[in-house]
Design an enzyme around this catalytic site. Structure first.
Site, PDB file in Angstrom:
ATOM      1  N   GLU A  41     -10.943   0.352   8.481  1.00  0.00           N
ATOM      2  CA  GLU A  41     -10.451   0.086   7.103  1.00  0.00           C
ATOM      3  C   GLU A  41      -9.994  -1.365   6.982  1.00  0.00           C
ATOM      4  O   GLU A  41     -10.009  -1.924   5.913  1.00  0.00           O
ATOM      5  CB  GLU A  41      -9.260   0.962   6.673  1.00  0.00           C
ATOM      6  CG  GLU A  41      -9.572   2.385   6.324  1.00  0.00           C
ATOM      7  CD  GLU A  41      -8.325   3.162   5.905  1.00  0.00           C
ATOM      8  OE1 GLU A  41      -7.499   2.661   5.130  1.00  0.00           O
ATOM      9  OE2 GLU A  41      -8.197   4.314   6.373  1.00  0.00           O
ATOM     10  N   GLY A  80       0.854  -1.190   0.000  1.00  0.00           N
ATOM     11  CA  GLY A  80       0.000   0.000   0.000  1.00  0.00           C
ATOM     12  C   GLY A  80       0.882   1.229   0.000  1.00  0.00           C
ATOM     13  O   GLY A  80       0.723   2.125   0.823  1.00  0.00           O
ATOM     14  N   GLU A 125       2.157   1.003   5.930  1.00  0.00           N
ATOM     15  CA  GLU A 125       1.476   1.967   6.802  1.00  0.00           C
ATOM     16  C   GLU A 125      -0.008   1.693   6.581  1.00  0.00           C
ATOM     17  O   GLU A 125      -0.578   2.149   5.604  1.00  0.00           O
ATOM     18  CB  GLU A 125       1.886   3.389   6.427  1.00  0.00           C
ATOM     19  CG  GLU A 125       1.499   4.380   7.493  1.00  0.00           C
ATOM     20  CD  GLU A 125       0.037   4.777   7.420  1.00  0.00           C
ATOM     21  OE1 GLU A 125      -0.818   4.069   8.021  1.00  0.00           O
ATOM     22  OE2 GLU A 125      -0.251   5.773   6.759  1.00  0.00           O
ATOM     23  N   GLU A 139       0.777  -1.169  -4.864  1.00  0.00           N
ATOM     24  CA  GLU A 139      -0.301  -0.187  -4.675  1.00  0.00           C
ATOM     25  C   GLU A 139      -1.466  -0.548  -5.592  1.00  0.00           C
ATOM     26  O   GLU A 139      -1.290  -0.698  -6.792  1.00  0.00           O
ATOM     27  CB  GLU A 139       0.235   1.224  -4.980  1.00  0.00           C
ATOM     28  CG  GLU A 139      -0.804   2.325  -4.996  1.00  0.00           C
ATOM     29  CD  GLU A 139      -1.631   2.429  -3.712  1.00  0.00           C
ATOM     30  OE1 GLU A 139      -1.053   2.386  -2.603  1.00  0.00           O
ATOM     31  OE2 GLU A 139      -2.864   2.540  -3.822  1.00  0.00           O
TER      32      GLU A 139
HETATM   33  N1  J7C Z   1      -3.222  -3.806  -1.828  1.00  0.00           N
HETATM   34  C1  J7C Z   1      -2.548  -2.752  -2.356  1.00  0.00           C
HETATM   35  N2  J7C Z   1      -2.676  -1.502  -1.897  1.00  0.00           N
HETATM   36  C2  J7C Z   1      -3.483  -1.310  -0.845  1.00  0.00           C
HETATM   37  C3  J7C Z   1      -4.232  -2.361  -0.264  1.00  0.00           C
HETATM   38  C4  J7C Z   1      -4.074  -3.655  -0.801  1.00  0.00           C
HETATM   39  N3  J7C Z   1      -4.729  -4.684  -0.319  1.00  0.00           N
HETATM   40  N4  J7C Z   1      -4.973  -1.851   0.747  1.00  0.00           N
HETATM   41  C5  J7C Z   1      -4.709  -0.546   0.796  1.00  0.00           C
HETATM   42  N5  J7C Z   1      -3.828  -0.196  -0.175  1.00  0.00           N
HETATM   43  C6  J7C Z   1      -3.266   1.139  -0.430  1.00  0.00           C
HETATM   44  C7  J7C Z   1      -4.320   2.238  -0.684  1.00  0.00           C
HETATM   45  O1  J7C Z   1      -4.662   2.338  -2.044  1.00  0.00           O
HETATM   46  C8  J7C Z   1      -3.600   3.468  -0.182  1.00  0.00           C
HETATM   47  O2  J7C Z   1      -2.710   4.017  -1.108  1.00  0.00           O
HETATM   48  C9  J7C Z   1      -2.857   2.942   1.020  1.00  0.00           C
HETATM   49  O3  J7C Z   1      -2.639   1.552   0.778  1.00  0.00           O
HETATM   50  C10 J7C Z   1      -3.765   3.044   2.242  1.00  0.00           C
HETATM   51  C11 J7C Z   1      -3.105   3.560   3.452  1.00  0.00           C
HETATM   52  N6  J7C Z   1      -4.174   3.643   4.424  1.00  0.00           N
HETATM   53  C12 J7C Z   1      -3.955   3.682   5.739  1.00  0.00           C
HETATM   54  N7  J7C Z   1      -5.010   3.735   6.516  1.00  0.00           N
HETATM   55  N8  J7C Z   1      -2.789   3.681   6.209  1.00  0.00           N
END
Ligand code: J7C
Length: 421
Positions: free
Chosen positions: A207, A132, A198, A155
């Site tokens: 989330e 992410g 993160e 991502e």
């Molecule tokens: N796979 C890839 N990217 C992800 C995933 C996943 N399963 N879940 C969340 N993200 C990315 C999302 O698009 C964003 O850029 C970041 O991770 C979220 C960060 N959110 C947080 N609460 N820290």
């Protein structure tokens, strides 16, 4: 608990179908399996309904039920809607608003930078996955401050296309490979030594991105590999929230010399049934020392553990005040890869620099005056929504024991806060 106006004691029971298994606690909750048909006799609160299953009656969580009779339409609806809401979720991460908020959060971003910096020697030649990665900041720190052999920057949102450009623009393309896709679905050519992410949301878990980290850990982290953050704690404190209470509730007592108190039940429903995100508590508003109520070890935590997470608390009031609610925040810890290296921590509490997560406030139905020496003890339960996988309900049960020279009395309370569904 807030009594619902639609108390339907006298009406004929309504038929509901359960959406997933549930194990009742205590003597007055029903247990059921997914697909069971229940008769709901009364809806005394918005969260807990009084229902009957095969002649046995008890309380059931309303969020686990859907009306019977509209089955086909409902089933179609749920299957059409994604319980992870990925389109909406990754849609928002495809725009800059949240990335700007995260990158502008110095405490957050600097904590990750510090982790990379203080482990720069040990990161040499390591294979890293940044799950992410968003705009790629952590991957870029890795490439700039250490010499890993490769960083897989994963991502799912369309931001990945820009992340690729940023990697190039900063001459890190030899080291950082951006992979666009859900971490659950991407393929890597090898296992990784370090899994960094993160993933933390409001009240730590909202989330539920943590599930993606656990699945990636099980699939891609080599035995003995490092996870950053390595552990996390949720902290709670009973607090005053005088200005919030005045602004949303006491306001109706005498605005412009008029009595607007009939609006208070509405205000209650609108402002106090869900937690208040983005609350910044003053250290002075804490009535007791804070207490860690939940601790997650990222190496041993399992996806199934996320369904129900329980914690306990025991607070001793330090000064007289008004107990308006509980405030929660989290801390994450990053173990060191280096033999004698220190643990880095990112603390989002009131005694640290404010972060974009701020703190989460859970307001009681009624404020309670407390005195030094009173004890507030109880439990917290985070129950993940069985349908909407990014949501959860936080239930607090507490007991206030006041002991003065001549009296001893105790008050109990319970309240469930959906976040958001
Ligand atoms: N796979 C890839 N990217 C992800 C995933 C996943 N399963 N879940 C969340 N993200 C990315 C999302 O698009 C964003 O850029 C970041 O991770 C979220 C960060 N959110 C947080 N609460 N820290």
């Amino acid at each position: 608990m807030q009594a619902d106006k639609e108390d339907e004691d006298d009406a004929s029971p309504e038929e509901y179908v359960t959406l997933s298994d549930f194990t009742g606690r205590g003597f007055d909750q029903l247990s059921f399996s997914s697909g069971d048909k229940l008769l709901v006799h009364a809806k005394p609160t918005s969260e807990w309904w009084w229902a009957e299953l095969q002649g046995v009656v008890g309380y059931v969580p309303a969020s686990y039920l859907r009306p019977d009779g509209v089955v086909e339409e409902e089933e179609e609806d749920t299957s059409l809607q994604d319980p992870w809401q990925d389109e909406e979720y990754f849609g928002t991460y495809g725009t800059l608003k949240l990335h700007l908020e995260m990158l502008s959060d110095k405490s957050r971003t600097e904590a990750y930078r510090q982790v990379i910096l203080s482990n720069s020697t040990a990161l040499g030649n390591k294979v890293v996955m940044d799950l992410g990665c968003g705009t790629g900041i952590i991957s870029l720190f890795c490439a700039q401050l250490a010499q890993p052999s490769v960083v897989y920057a994963v991502e799912a949102s369309s931001m990945a296309e820009y992340t690729r450009q940023l990697v190039k623009q900063n001459s890190c393309e030899e080291v950082v490979t951006v992979l666009q896709g859900r971490a659950e679905e991407i393929e890597l050519p090898e296992q990784v030594d370090v899994l960094v992410s993160e993933w933390m949301g409001n009240c730590l878990l909202f989330e539920f991105m943590v599930e993606s980290v656990l699945l990636a850990r099980d699939r891609w982290l080599r035995e003995g590999g490092m996870i950053w953050p390595s552990s996390a704690a949720l902290t709670l404190v009973p607090c005053q929230a005088d200005s919030y209470y005045t602004e949303k509730m006491a306001f109706w007592e005498r605005p412009y010399g008029l009595d607007f108190t009939p609006l208070q039940p509405l205000a209650h429903q609108e402002f106090f049934t869900k937690p208040k995100f983005s609350h910044l508590i003053e250290p002075d508003d804490c009535l007791t020392a804070p207490c860690d109520v939940i601790y997650l070890n990222m190496y041993t935590l399992q996806v199934k553990d996320l369904e129900e997470i329980k914690g306990k608390f025991h607070f001793r009031v330090e000064k007289p005040g008004v107990f308006h609610g509980f405030t929660a925040w989290f801390t994450v810890y990053f173990e060191s890869l280096e033999a004698r290296g220190a643990t880095v921590e990112l603390n989002t509490g009131p005694n640290s620099e404010p972060t974009h997560w701020k703190q989460t406030l859970f307001m009681l139905d009624r404020p309670v005056s407390v005195s030094a020496g009173d004890v507030i003890a109880g439990t917290i339960l985070l129950r993940r929504n069985p349908v909407w996988r990014r949501h959860m309900t936080v239930t607090l049960n507490w007991n206030i024991n006041c002991s003065t020279e001549d009296t001893e009395n105790s008050q109990v309370g319970t309240k469930s806060f959906p976040m958001w569904r």
